[in-house]
Design a protein around this motif. Sequence first.
Motif, PDB file in Angstrom:
ATOM      1  N   VAL A 192       0.806  -1.224   0.000  1.00 11.09           N
ATOM      2  CA  VAL A 192       0.000   0.000   0.000  1.00 11.09           C
ATOM      3  C   VAL A 192       0.840   1.277   0.000  1.00 11.09           C
ATOM      4  CG1 VAL A 192      -1.991  -1.109   1.087  1.00 11.09           C
ATOM      5  CG2 VAL A 192      -0.224  -0.036   2.524  1.00 11.09           C
ATOM      6  N   ILE A 211      -6.878  -1.106   6.853  1.00 12.47           N
ATOM      7  CA  ILE A 211      -6.006  -1.709   5.838  1.00 12.47           C
ATOM      8  C   ILE A 211      -4.541  -1.388   6.130  1.00 12.47           C
ATOM      9  CG2 ILE A 211      -5.357  -1.622   3.399  1.00 12.47           C
ATOM     10  CD1 ILE A 211      -8.313  -1.431   2.708  1.00 12.47           C
ATOM     11  N   GLU A 246      -3.378  -3.504   8.942  1.00 13.11           N
ATOM     12  CA  GLU A 246      -3.179  -4.860   8.441  1.00 13.11           C
ATOM     13  C   GLU A 246      -1.842  -4.983   7.714  1.00 13.11           C
ATOM     14  OE1 GLU A 246      -4.813  -6.857   4.463  1.00 13.11           O
ATOM     15  OE2 GLU A 246      -6.411  -6.595   5.951  1.00 13.11           O
ATOM     16  N   ALA A 247      -1.570  -4.038   6.817  1.00 12.87           N
ATOM     17  CA  ALA A 247      -0.342  -4.097   6.014  1.00 12.87           C
ATOM     18  C   ALA A 247       0.903  -3.993   6.888  1.00 12.87           C
ATOM     19  CB  ALA A 247      -0.355  -2.985   4.961  1.00 12.87           C
ATOM     20  N   SER A 298      -1.874  -6.438  -6.223  1.00 14.66           N
ATOM     21  CA  SER A 298      -2.131  -7.242  -5.022  1.00 14.66           C
ATOM     22  C   SER A 298      -3.602  -7.163  -4.656  1.00 14.66           C
ATOM     23  CB  SER A 298      -1.281  -6.761  -3.832  1.00 14.66           C
ATOM     24  OG  SER A 298      -1.803  -5.582  -3.263  1.00 14.66           O
ATOM     25  N   GLU A 299      -4.061  -8.166  -3.927  1.00 12.90           N
ATOM     26  CA  GLU A 299      -5.467  -8.176  -3.495  1.00 12.90           C
ATOM     27  C   GLU A 299      -5.766  -7.000  -2.593  1.00 12.90           C
ATOM     28  OE1 GLU A 299      -8.592  -8.656  -0.614  1.00 12.90           O
ATOM     29  OE2 GLU A 299      -6.447  -8.915  -0.145  1.00 12.90           O
ATOM     30  N   ARG A 300      -4.814  -6.650  -1.733  1.00  9.95           N
ATOM     31  CA  ARG A 300      -5.034  -5.524  -0.821  1.00  9.95           C
ATOM     32  C   ARG A 300      -5.082  -4.200  -1.575  1.00  9.95           C
ATOM     33  NH1 ARG A 300      -1.993  -6.736   4.017  1.00  9.95           N
ATOM     34  NH2 ARG A 300      -0.105  -6.330   2.804  1.00  9.95           N
ATOM     35  N   ASN A 301      -4.196  -4.037  -2.548  1.00  9.69           N
ATOM     36  CA  ASN A 301      -4.241  -2.820  -3.351  1.00  9.69           C
ATOM     37  C   ASN A 301      -5.551  -2.715  -4.129  1.00  9.69           C
ATOM     38  OD1 ASN A 301      -1.783  -2.008  -2.437  1.00  9.69           O
ATOM     39  ND2 ASN A 301      -0.664  -2.388  -4.335  1.00  9.69           N
ATOM     40  N   ARG A 349      -8.389  -3.728  -3.032  1.00 10.44           N
ATOM     41  CA  ARG A 349      -9.372  -3.243  -2.058  1.00 10.44           C
ATOM     42  C   ARG A 349      -9.267  -1.732  -1.886  1.00 10.44           C
ATOM     43  NH1 ARG A 349      -8.432  -5.683   3.310  1.00 10.44           N
ATOM     44  NH2 ARG A 349      -6.672  -6.909   2.536  1.00 10.44           N
TER      45      ARG A 349
END
Length: 355
Positions: A113, A142, A145-146, A328-331, A333
């Motif tokens: 992130v 988020i 989390e990261a 990435s999956e988080r990015n 989101r």
Amino acid sequence: MSDSKITKRDFIRNAGLAAAGTVGAATLSTPYVVRAQTPIRWRMQTYAGPALAEHVIKPAIDAFNKAANGEMVIELYTSDQLVPQGELFRAVQQGTIDAAQSDDDSMASPVDVAVFGAYFPFASRYSLDVPALWHWYGLKEIWEEAYGEVEGVTWLSAGAWDPCNFATTKPIRSLDDLNGLRVFTFPTGGRFLSRFGVVPVTLPWEDIEVAIQTGEIDGIAWCGATETHTVGWADVTKYYLTNNISGAWAGSFFANTERWEAVPDHLKTIFQLAMDSSHYYRQHWYWWGEAHYRTTGGKLELTTIPESEWKRVEDEAMVFWDEIAATSERNARVVQILKNYAETMRKAGAPYRYA
């Protein structure tokens, strides 16, 4: 039973002697010793140079030191003073310094992130967008989390700074004028601007003014009008482009995890209040300055790229968003949150967004 009477004066005198004896016994058995407690000492480095740090961080740290009342002292250092900006994250992680104030992007945070720190293109229109996204749209969770996946560094709080505009020695009146322009800027912002021919340059903070004067670079895409005038860059540039690629820089506070966990809870609370104070100060300082320097106090000639032409930059940003989402999956989101937020603001209309 004795016929003697106890007067009020005798009662008070006898009670006083008894109390004194009790205190004396307690004093002899458990003497009170005053011990000087060694204060917790932190070294903290900001991304900002000395003139800018006077606004974006120093008032909050001064207030913290006063409120901590000798229990903790934070020594503040400015950009590159202890370690180069690009090594700032590692320095906090290794305990070389205890805390930092910076964007994730330019301090090379090893989290996916990090690209959203500093100036992610068109992620915000106004400075209030940043705290709204972090506190009400899920970015805070988020980020926790990261950084929870990275040992040694604790992410503490995010806030908004100024917009990202060009201040240059050459006028910019069309997209063609961006081609070949050498500017000091942030990693992700520069990566995006390179699509329009901009040549991103990374230099130590204290070298920027001289680099502009010698022609090594043509200007900056680092800040807004407030910062440009505060740090002296308005004295060595001539033009200011009113179009910006982001309405607000997103930056955070970070601490070495071991050092942070060693801080008592009441001092953590005071530090949180200090961070909030810093965020609040910047909200009104930059809001005032951006308008002031464009109208009554500015040294630079204002230029503007027509909206119809600038739309190409805005459209390209959406392509860039999707490319980042694919990393990435988080990015993905985060990008979806940005899209949802932008749509909400458009539907809300003025004053959130104007047609």
